[in-house]
Design an enzyme around this catalytic site. Sequence first.
Site, PDB file in Angstrom:
ATOM      1  N   CYS A 113       0.819  -1.229   0.000  1.00 49.86           N
ATOM      2  CA  CYS A 113       0.000   0.000   0.000  1.00 49.86           C
ATOM      3  C   CYS A 113       0.844   1.266   0.000  1.00 49.86           C
ATOM      4  O   CYS A 113       0.345   2.356  -0.270  1.00 49.86           O
ATOM      5  CB  CYS A 113      -0.931   0.013   1.200  1.00 49.86           C
ATOM      6  SG  CYS A 113      -1.992  -1.429   1.264  1.00 49.86           S
ATOM      7  N   HIS A 249      -3.462   7.023   3.514  1.00 50.15           N
ATOM      8  CA  HIS A 249      -3.872   5.759   2.898  1.00 50.15           C
ATOM      9  C   HIS A 249      -5.267   5.408   3.420  1.00 50.15           C
ATOM     10  O   HIS A 249      -5.561   5.578   4.602  1.00 50.15           O
ATOM     11  CB  HIS A 249      -2.864   4.668   3.271  1.00 50.15           C
ATOM     12  CG  HIS A 249      -3.281   3.307   2.826  1.00 50.15           C
ATOM     13  ND1 HIS A 249      -3.764   3.057   1.561  1.00 50.15           N
ATOM     14  CD2 HIS A 249      -3.308   2.109   3.486  1.00 50.15           C
ATOM     15  CE1 HIS A 249      -4.055   1.768   1.455  1.00 50.15           C
ATOM     16  NE2 HIS A 249      -3.790   1.177   2.605  1.00 50.15           N
ATOM     17  N   ASN A 279     -10.174  -0.098   0.264  1.00 46.95           N
ATOM     18  CA  ASN A 279      -8.710  -0.045   0.315  1.00 46.95           C
ATOM     19  C   ASN A 279      -8.160  -0.436  -1.060  1.00 46.95           C
ATOM     20  O   ASN A 279      -8.228  -1.603  -1.450  1.00 46.95           O
ATOM     21  CB  ASN A 279      -8.218  -1.007   1.406  1.00 46.95           C
ATOM     22  CG  ASN A 279      -6.706  -1.007   1.542  1.00 46.95           C
ATOM     23  OD1 ASN A 279      -5.989  -0.449   0.705  1.00 46.95           O
ATOM     24  ND2 ASN A 279      -6.212  -1.642   2.590  1.00 46.95           N
TER      25      ASN A 279
HETATM   26  O1  UT7 Z   1      -3.804  -1.488   3.739  1.00 48.95           O
HETATM   27  C1  UT7 Z   1      -2.801  -2.136   4.427  1.00 48.95           C
HETATM   28  C2  UT7 Z   1      -3.032  -2.190   5.838  1.00 48.95           C
HETATM   29  N1  UT7 Z   1      -4.269  -2.838   6.190  1.00 48.95           N
HETATM   30  C3  UT7 Z   1      -4.949  -2.342   7.200  1.00 48.95           C
HETATM   31  O2  UT7 Z   1      -4.561  -1.340   7.703  1.00 48.95           O
HETATM   32  C4  UT7 Z   1      -6.108  -3.115   7.739  1.00 48.95           C
HETATM   33  C5  UT7 Z   1      -6.082  -3.037   9.226  1.00 48.95           C
HETATM   34  N2  UT7 Z   1      -7.120  -3.792   9.919  1.00 48.95           N
HETATM   35  C6  UT7 Z   1      -8.416  -3.406   9.911  1.00 48.95           C
HETATM   36  O3  UT7 Z   1      -8.791  -2.477   9.232  1.00 48.95           O
HETATM   37  C7  UT7 Z   1      -9.366  -4.126  10.848  1.00 48.95           C
HETATM   38  O4  UT7 Z   1      -8.634  -4.930  11.724  1.00 48.95           O
HETATM   39  C8  UT7 Z   1     -10.423  -4.980  10.118  1.00 48.95           C
HETATM   40  C9  UT7 Z   1     -11.431  -4.086   9.444  1.00 48.95           C
HETATM   41  C10 UT7 Z   1      -9.756  -5.875   9.098  1.00 48.95           C
HETATM   42  C11 UT7 Z   1     -11.187  -5.852  11.127  1.00 48.95           C
HETATM   43  O5  UT7 Z   1     -11.782  -5.040  12.136  1.00 48.95           O
HETATM   44  P1  UT7 Z   1     -11.603  -5.405  13.679  1.00 48.95           P
HETATM   45  O6  UT7 Z   1     -12.380  -4.440  14.439  1.00 48.95           O
HETATM   46  O7  UT7 Z   1     -10.123  -5.489  13.950  1.00 48.95           O
HETATM   47  O8  UT7 Z   1     -12.306  -6.793  13.770  1.00 48.95           O
HETATM   48  P2  UT7 Z   1     -11.694  -8.205  14.231  1.00 48.95           P
HETATM   49  O9  UT7 Z   1     -10.767  -8.747  13.210  1.00 48.95           O
HETATM   50  O10 UT7 Z   1     -11.203  -8.088  15.644  1.00 48.95           O
HETATM   51  O11 UT7 Z   1     -13.017  -9.095  14.244  1.00 48.95           O
HETATM   52  C12 UT7 Z   1     -14.107  -8.821  15.141  1.00 48.95           C
HETATM   53  C13 UT7 Z   1     -15.232  -9.786  14.832  1.00 48.95           C
HETATM   54  C14 UT7 Z   1     -14.767 -11.231  14.729  1.00 48.95           C
HETATM   55  O12 UT7 Z   1     -15.782 -12.050  15.288  1.00 48.95           O
HETATM   56  P3  UT7 Z   1     -15.620 -12.619  16.783  1.00 48.95           P
HETATM   57  O13 UT7 Z   1     -14.359 -13.436  16.785  1.00 48.95           O
HETATM   58  O14 UT7 Z   1     -15.533 -11.426  17.666  1.00 48.95           O
HETATM   59  O15 UT7 Z   1     -16.863 -13.432  16.963  1.00 48.95           O
HETATM   60  C15 UT7 Z   1     -14.718 -11.481  13.251  1.00 48.95           C
HETATM   61  O16 UT7 Z   1     -14.900 -12.834  12.899  1.00 48.95           O
HETATM   62  O17 UT7 Z   1     -15.809  -9.464  13.570  1.00 48.95           O
HETATM   63  C16 UT7 Z   1     -15.874 -10.652  12.776  1.00 48.95           C
HETATM   64  N3  UT7 Z   1     -15.794 -10.252  11.374  1.00 48.95           N
HETATM   65  C17 UT7 Z   1     -16.856  -9.924  10.638  1.00 48.95           C
HETATM   66  N4  UT7 Z   1     -18.167  -9.854  10.934  1.00 48.95           N
HETATM   67  C18 UT7 Z   1     -18.995  -9.458   9.968  1.00 48.95           C
HETATM   68  C19 UT7 Z   1     -14.670 -10.143  10.602  1.00 48.95           C
HETATM   69  N5  UT7 Z   1     -15.018  -9.735   9.364  1.00 48.95           N
HETATM   70  C20 UT7 Z   1     -16.355  -9.595   9.361  1.00 48.95           C
HETATM   71  C21 UT7 Z   1     -17.289  -9.194   8.383  1.00 48.95           C
HETATM   72  N6  UT7 Z   1     -18.590  -9.127   8.737  1.00 48.95           N
HETATM   73  N7  UT7 Z   1     -16.924  -8.843   7.140  1.00 48.95           N
END
Ligand code: UT7
Length: 322
Positions: A113, A249, A279
Amino acid sequence: MIYSKIAGTGRYLPERILTNAELETMVDTTDEWIRTRTGVERRHVAAEDQSTSDLAYEAAKIAMAEAGVTAEDIDMLIVGTTTPDLVFPNIGTLLQDRLGIHNCPAFSIEAACTGFIYALTTADKFIRAGETKCALVIGAEIITKLIDWKDRTTCVLFGDGAGAVVLKPSEEPGILSCHLGADGQYRDLLYFPIGPSKNLFNPPEAGAYIQMKGNEVFKVAVKTLGKVAEEALAANNISKDDIDWLIPHQANIRIIQATAKRLDMPMEKVIQTVQDHGNTSAASVPMALDVGIRDGRIKRGQTLLLEAFGGGFTWGSVLLRY
Ligand code: UT7
């Protein structure tokens, strides 16, 4: 003193728009989850027969027209991308051919990125050294072709697009400073498991898709992007108030908000495209820059802070007077 200055910008987004509502029918997710956790509402997805150079070509043509330059004027072409058309010839040369640009260096920089920030920094050095008079710098990506459309943790995040900038020498600033960084110890947090010399004919069981530990990437991204912004200010001895526009970004609205907060910047001074583009990796910063310029918010003479963070990890910032 020679500075490099932005003479023109352009962007191109593929026609097809994929909404959160459509994603709800594809994986176990909701519009509400995607919007509140990421800020993304829709993203553009390239057609099956489109490749990254197709997107880059359209963005480049607009930037060149805007800068009032022709193919004969361009004497350097750099593309930041993680999704080039082919392993080789490099996408810079493919574009060179399509744009009718001849006899100048053309290459790509692969820094996930942060690719566009790395490319812009490189072009800036050549211009300052007096070796380049007109650089075409592009960030372009078809990242959706690397995605597992059954994996809700990644498929809701990404989109495709291209942004381009024409950079020329100027006695007036210009790019004020560039700051690049990387730390390979984080390689396993965000990666694509296949390449021309690894796993190509023997893909891992997880499949040939983007692998990301989102939560952990998030934490390092927030910390690093805040630090990168402060580093740019300190190097130029300017205060947070001197920044007219933050152009970060566009990975996640919550990461953008955290950086803005650290800079005491109201969100009104941040160019936000994550809601419309998702993204787009290396394309996100040049497209956001172009959006702000086209809609009249970014004006000549204003001070802009561009910054990005991506797989590797890599990161970087460019502070410039537009
Ligand atoms: O561009 C290069 C760099 N990339 C980034 O900067 C990305 C950085 N990371 C992020 O933006 C975030 O971490 C995400 C958007 C990818 C995820 O958000 P989060 O708040 O960190 O969520 P998480 O991974 O902690 O997941 C929370 C919950 C999980 O369920 P449980 O384990 O709490 O039951 C996931 O399974 O959300 C669940 N989950 C979803 N639920 C509905 C993960 N993806 C989804 C989804 N829809 N699409």
